[in-house]
Design a protein around this motif. Structure first.
Motif, PDB file in Angstrom:
ATOM      1  N   ALA A  20       0.829  -1.213   0.000  1.00  0.00           N
ATOM      2  CA  ALA A  20       0.000   0.000   0.000  1.00  0.00           C
ATOM      3  C   ALA A  20       0.860   1.258   0.000  1.00  0.00           C
ATOM      4  O   ALA A  20       0.598   2.206  -0.760  1.00  0.00           O
ATOM      5  CB  ALA A  20      -0.932  -0.002   1.213  1.00  0.00           C
ATOM      6  N   ILE A  21       1.900   1.270   0.831  1.00  0.00           N
ATOM      7  CA  ILE A  21       2.777   2.447   0.898  1.00  0.00           C
ATOM      8  C   ILE A  21       3.440   2.691  -0.455  1.00  0.00           C
ATOM      9  O   ILE A  21       3.552   3.831  -0.919  1.00  0.00           O
ATOM     10  CB  ILE A  21       3.849   2.252   1.997  1.00  0.00           C
ATOM     11  N   ALA A  22       3.854   1.613  -1.114  1.00  0.00           N
ATOM     12  CA  ALA A  22       4.543   1.757  -2.400  1.00  0.00           C
ATOM     13  C   ALA A  22       3.599   2.240  -3.500  1.00  0.00           C
ATOM     14  O   ALA A  22       3.978   3.069  -4.327  1.00  0.00           O
ATOM     15  CB  ALA A  22       5.180   0.428  -2.795  1.00  0.00           C
ATOM     16  N   SER A  23       2.376   1.717  -3.510  1.00  0.00           N
ATOM     17  CA  SER A  23       1.476   2.030  -4.629  1.00  0.00           C
ATOM     18  C   SER A  23       0.721   3.338  -4.441  1.00  0.00           C
ATOM     19  O   SER A  23       0.365   4.003  -5.432  1.00  0.00           O
ATOM     20  CB  SER A  23       0.485   0.891  -4.850  1.00  0.00           C
ATOM     21  N   ALA A  24       0.476   3.738  -3.209  1.00  0.00           N
ATOM     22  CA  ALA A  24      -0.297   4.965  -2.981  1.00  0.00           C
ATOM     23  C   ALA A  24       0.422   6.207  -3.499  1.00  0.00           C
ATOM     24  O   ALA A  24      -0.203   7.228  -3.781  1.00  0.00           O
ATOM     25  CB  ALA A  24      -0.622   5.121  -1.500  1.00  0.00           C
ATOM     26  N   ARG A  25       1.734   6.135  -3.650  1.00  0.00           N
ATOM     27  CA  ARG A  25       2.504   7.241  -4.230  1.00  0.00           C
ATOM     28  C   ARG A  25       2.027   7.579  -5.648  1.00  0.00           C
ATOM     29  O   ARG A  25       2.234   8.682  -6.132  1.00  0.00           O
ATOM     30  CB  ARG A  25       3.982   6.862  -4.297  1.00  0.00           C
ATOM     31  N   VAL A 285      -3.457   5.467   2.547  1.00  0.00           N
ATOM     32  CA  VAL A 285      -2.134   5.832   3.068  1.00  0.00           C
ATOM     33  C   VAL A 285      -2.029   7.353   3.155  1.00  0.00           C
ATOM     34  O   VAL A 285      -2.455   8.083   2.254  1.00  0.00           O
ATOM     35  CB  VAL A 285      -1.019   5.284   2.147  1.00  0.00           C
ATOM     36  N   ARG A 286      -1.442   7.827   4.265  1.00  0.00           N
ATOM     37  CA  ARG A 286      -1.151   9.251   4.453  1.00  0.00           C
ATOM     38  C   ARG A 286       0.365   9.405   4.534  1.00  0.00           C
ATOM     39  O   ARG A 286       1.012   8.713   5.308  1.00  0.00           O
ATOM     40  CB  ARG A 286      -1.759   9.769   5.767  1.00  0.00           C
ATOM     41  N   TYR A 287       0.913  10.315   3.751  1.00  0.00           N
ATOM     42  CA  TYR A 287       2.344  10.623   3.826  1.00  0.00           C
ATOM     43  C   TYR A 287       2.524  11.961   4.528  1.00  0.00           C
ATOM     44  O   TYR A 287       1.831  12.924   4.219  1.00  0.00           O
ATOM     45  CB  TYR A 287       2.952  10.710   2.422  1.00  0.00           C
ATOM     46  N   GLN A 288       3.458  11.976   5.483  1.00  0.00           N
ATOM     47  CA  GLN A 288       3.764  13.224   6.199  1.00  0.00           C
ATOM     48  C   GLN A 288       5.275  13.307   6.345  1.00  0.00           C
ATOM     49  O   GLN A 288       5.852  12.752   7.284  1.00  0.00           O
ATOM     50  CB  GLN A 288       3.083  13.235   7.569  1.00  0.00           C
ATOM     51  N   VAL A 322      10.769   3.559  -0.508  1.00  0.00           N
ATOM     52  CA  VAL A 322      10.633   4.948  -0.941  1.00  0.00           C
ATOM     53  C   VAL A 322      10.814   4.992  -2.451  1.00  0.00           C
ATOM     54  O   VAL A 322      11.881   4.701  -2.969  1.00  0.00           O
ATOM     55  CB  VAL A 322      11.669   5.842  -0.243  1.00  0.00           C
ATOM     56  N   LEU A 323       9.746   5.345  -3.151  1.00  0.00           N
ATOM     57  CA  LEU A 323       9.788   5.343  -4.625  1.00  0.00           C
ATOM     58  C   LEU A 323       9.913   6.763  -5.158  1.00  0.00           C
ATOM     59  O   LEU A 323       9.346   7.673  -4.603  1.00  0.00           O
ATOM     60  CB  LEU A 323       8.527   4.671  -5.163  1.00  0.00           C
TER      61      LEU A 323
END
Length: 323
Positions: A20-25, A285-288, A322-323
Motif C-alpha cells: 500500500a505504501i509503495a502504490s499509494a505514491r 495511506v497518508r504521507y507526512q 521509498v519510490l
C-alpha cells in the motif's frame, strides 16, 4: 490450521502495508501499471522475510506474463507451514490511477490445497454478511434475494444497499434492483472491497450482486469466511479455451455454483488488507514528510478475530519502499 502460527497474522499485515505504501505514491497519476508494479515489488520483498512455505495459487497471472507473484511461485523462507497464498497487490489499479475510493492491497492464506485455483475469467457473484448466510441463491430472482436480506437484517426494502460494478453488462441487474425498491451503490472497480463491506454493518452495504473477476471472488471468500458471511459464485467461461482452463485447474463442472467450502476449504484462513485510497472501511495511506500512516484489517477464520490496525512507518528506515 494446525501449523498456521498466530504470528502469521501480523506478518501478513506487513506485506499489505508495504504494498500500500509503495502504490499509494501513484495516486491520481493515471498510471495503473506503474502503481501495480510498485505494489507487487514491495509485497514480494516482504514475503521473502516470512517463515512459511507459500505457493501462489492466485496471483498476478501465469508465469510467462507476470514477472513476480505469478501462479505457482514459491514464497517465504521455505520452512514452517505449507500454505496456499492468494494475492492482489493492488485491488483497484484504475482506482489509484484516478484517485478514487476503496483501493486495497490484499493477501489471503490457507493451508495447502484449501484455496480454489480460480482461473482468470469472470465469475457471477452474490455476497452477504453473517445475518443473511444461507438465505440467498445465485439462481433466485433478484427481488427474492433482496427480500431475504431485508428479512434477515430487519430492514425495509428501501433501507437496503446493493453494490454493483458499474458495467454495461449489469444494466438488467441494476434495473431489477431498482424495480425491487432497493438502493444501489455503483462502483467503478474493486469488488473485493465491496464484498467485504457486506460483512461490516457500519459500511452501509447489505449485498453484492453481479460478475467480476474469479480470483477476486476467492479473496473475498476468505475474508467473508473470517467474518461469518457468505459469497456464492459461478464461473463464466466465454469460450472453449476458458472451459479447458477450468478443467485444467481441477474444476470439472464450470457451471457449478461454488459455495464457501468450494472457494475456501477447511476451518481456517487468514485475510489481511491495507487501504491504499480512502474507503468506507479503511483509510488510505497518508504521507507526512518521512512518515507514512496506514490503516489495515486482519482477520482469522479459526478464531473469528478481526483486528483493525494503524501503522506509522518511518520511511528512512525502509529505504526500499521509498519510490
Amino acid at each position: 490450521m494446525a501449523m498456521m502460527e498466530r504470528s502469521l497474522t501480523m506478518e501478513l499485515v506487513r506485506v499489505t502495508e508495504a504494498a500500500a505504501i509503495a502504490s499509494a505514491r501513484w495516486m491520481g497519476f493515471g498510471k495503473k501499471d506503474e502503481a501495480d508494479g510498485a505494489a507487487t515489488e514491495a509485497m514480494r520483498k516482504v514475503f521473502d522475510t516470512i517463515p512459511m512455505r507459500g505457493t501462489v495459487v492466485i496471483g498476478e497471472g501465469e508465469m510467462d506474463e507476470a514477472p513476480m507473484l505469478y501462479i505457482g511461485e514459491r514464497l517465504g523462507l521455505g520452512y514452517m507451514p505449507e500454505l496456499d497464498v492468494a494475492v492482489d497487490p493492488l485491488e483497484g489499479t484504475n482506482i489509484v490511477a484516478k484517485g478514487l475510493w476503496n483501493a486495497l492491497s490484499v493477501v489471503a492464506v490457507a493451508d495447502r490445497g484449501c484455496l480454489l485455483h480460480a482461473p482468470d475469467m469472470y465469475m457471477d457473484k452474490i455476497a452477504v454478511g453473517p445475518k443473511a448466510v444461507g438465505l440467498v441463491d445465485l439462481d433466485a430472482p433478484v427481488v427474492d434475494n433482496l427480500k431475504a436480506v431485508a428479512r434477515a437484517t430487519g430492514k425495509d426494502m428501501d433501507d437496503l444497499v446493493a453494490v454493483v460494478l458499474d458495467r454495461p453488462r449489469h444494466a438488467k441487474l441494476i434495473e431489477e434492483i431498482r424495480n425491487a425498491g432497493a438502493r444501489i451503490k455503483l462502483i467503478p472497480d474493486g469488488d473485493v472491497a465491496a464484498a467485504i463491506h457486506t460483512g461490516f454493518p457500519d459500511t452501509g452495504v447489505d449485498i453484492l450482486f453481479g460478475s467480476g473477476g474469479a480470483p477476486e471472488g476467492v479473496l473475498a471468500a476468505v475474508a467473508l469466511k473470517c467474518l461469518g458471511g457468505e459469497i456464492l459464485g459461478r464461473l463464466m467461461p466465454e469460450n472453449e479455451e476458458q472451459v479447458q482452463r477450468c478443467l485444467k485447474m481441477g474444476i470439472s463442472d464450470p457451471n457449478k455454483v461454488l459455495r464457501m467450502d468450494d472457494l475456501v476449504k477447511g476451518d481456517d484462513a487468514i485475510f489481511a488488507a491495507t487501504g491504499v485510497t480512502d474507503g468506507e472501511l479503511l483509510k488510505g495511506v497518508r504521507y507526512q514528510g518521512n512518515l507514512a500512516k496506514t490503516h489495515s484489517v486482519v482477520m482469522r477464520a479459526k478464531t473469528g478475530t478481526v483486528r483493525f490496525m494503524e501503522g506509522t512507518h518511518r520511511l528512512e528506515k525502509k529505504p526500499n519502499l521509498v519510490l
